[in-house]
Structures are given as structure tokens and as C-alpha cells.
Design a protein around this motif. Structure first.
Motif, PDB file in Angstrom:
ATOM      1  N   LEU A  48       0.877  -1.539   0.124  1.00 37.03           N
ATOM      2  CA  LEU A  48       0.189  -0.209  -0.181  1.00 37.03           C
ATOM      3  C   LEU A  48       1.312   1.220  -0.084  1.00 37.03           C
ATOM      4  N   GLU A  50       2.995   2.955  -2.798  1.00 37.74           N
ATOM      5  CA  GLU A  50       2.190   3.673  -3.178  1.00 37.74           C
ATOM      6  C   GLU A  50       1.130   4.892  -2.895  1.00 37.74           C
ATOM      7  N   TYR A  51      -0.354   4.391  -2.195  1.00 36.11           N
ATOM      8  CA  TYR A  51      -0.915   5.494  -2.301  1.00 36.11           C
ATOM      9  C   TYR A  51      -0.807   6.508  -0.966  1.00 36.11           C
TER      10      TYR A  51
END
Length: 60
Positions: A48, A50-51
Motif C-alpha cells: 500500500l 504507493e497510496y
């Protein structure tokens, strides 16, 4: 979540993060020992990352 007027729950926190334990190491008379207490940080799960472009803490 506040922007969307949503309330976070423990389930949300555990699905987004994991606990990273970092033991306290000390050197005593040339011998390195791990103390019985440590620091625990919550890190974003690797899939996660990259978010969440801004990291609040380092991996150490």
C-alpha cells in the motif's frame, strides 16, 4: 478519512499498517545485548506504500 467524514476503526488501522518492533541494543563490556523493552512503530503495509507517498517515520 476525515476529508470524507469517515471514522477509522481498529480494523481499518490493522488493514493498512503493521507493527515494527525495534529492540534496544546496548553494548556492555564489549558484548551487545538486547534489552527487555523495545520501540514499536506502525508502518504502512508494503503493498500500500504507493497510496501513501509521504512517510511519517523511517524503517529504523
Amino acid at each position: 478519512m476525515r476529508v470524507d467524514n469517515l471514522r477509522a476503526s481498529a480494523r481499518h488501522i490493522t488493514s493498512l499498517n503493521f507493527a515494527s518492533c525495534q529492540p534496544k541494543l546496548v553494548t556492555d563490556e564489549g558484548e551487545t545485548k538486547s534489552l527487555n523493552f523495545a520501540s514499536v512503530n506502525f508502518q504502512v503495509r508494503p503493498g500500500l506504500a504507493e497510496y501513501f507517498p509521504a512517510r511519517a517515520t523511517s524503517d529504523r
